[in-house]
Design a protein around this motif. Structure first.
Motif, PDB file in Angstrom:
ATOM      1  N   GLN A 224      -5.490   0.156  14.475  1.00  0.00           N
ATOM      2  CA  GLN A 224      -4.097  -0.187  14.203  1.00  0.00           C
ATOM      3  C   GLN A 224      -3.936  -1.627  13.729  1.00  0.00           C
TER       4      GLN A 224
ATOM      5  N   TYR B  44      -5.406  -3.126  11.378  1.00  0.00           N
ATOM      6  CA  TYR B  44      -5.784  -3.331   9.989  1.00  0.00           C
ATOM      7  C   TYR B  44      -4.717  -2.892   8.992  1.00  0.00           C
ATOM      8  N   HIS B  45      -3.530  -2.570   9.480  1.00  0.00           N
ATOM      9  CA  HIS B  45      -2.396  -2.299   8.602  1.00  0.00           C
ATOM     10  C   HIS B  45      -1.765  -3.635   8.239  1.00  0.00           C
ATOM     11  N   PRO B  46      -1.227  -3.766   7.021  1.00  0.00           N
ATOM     12  CA  PRO B  46      -0.690  -5.058   6.570  1.00  0.00           C
ATOM     13  C   PRO B  46       0.303  -5.706   7.546  1.00  0.00           C
ATOM     14  N   GLU B  47       1.212  -4.931   8.116  1.00  0.00           N
ATOM     15  CA  GLU B  47       2.195  -5.497   9.034  1.00  0.00           C
ATOM     16  C   GLU B  47       1.522  -6.025  10.306  1.00  0.00           C
ATOM     17  N   ASP B  48       0.539  -5.284  10.800  1.00  0.00           N
ATOM     18  CA  ASP B  48      -0.162  -5.704  12.011  1.00  0.00           C
ATOM     19  C   ASP B  48      -1.058  -6.915  11.751  1.00  0.00           C
TER      20      ASP B  48
END
Length: 115
Positions: A68, A70-74
């Protein structure tokens, strides 16, 4: 004294009781002053955050990142968090769960070199 949000105390306790497999594996190698006689704490509250592992003597935080993260927002949230910790004079090391399971000796060498 580091900032501390007492409202996160129960959540940090819950995280200690329900550690991920990667956290359990790393904890088995850093607990009880096994690394250079440095004490680590798990799921420690610092400001409005709960860090995975914290070594006060070295001013070092170790974070384990699952998929989780590695998503842009995270990634943006993690960057802001790391900048906040840096502002407190703390260093953050980040490792993926895959690194813990596949290269634990290399992870330990990196932690060792930061102490």
């Amino acid at each position: 004294m580091l900032p501390y949000n007492k409202d996160l105390k129960e959540r940090s306790r819950g995280l200690r009781r329900n550690m991920t497999e990667a956290e359990k594996l790393l904890w088995s190698r850093i607990r009880k002053k096994q690394v250079k006689d440095y004490q680590f704490y798990r799921q420690r509250v610092i400001g409005n955050y709960i860090v995975d592992f914290y070594c006060p003597k070295a001013g070092l935080i170790v974070e384990l990142d699952g998929g989780q993260h590695y998503h842009p927002e995270d990634l943006k949230k993690d960057t802001l968090r790391d900048e906040y910790m840096e502002g407190l004079g703390l260093r953050t090391l980040r490792f993926s769960n895959n690194e813990i399971f596949g290269n634990l000796d290399i992870v330990m060498e990196k932690i060792y070199s930061c102490l």
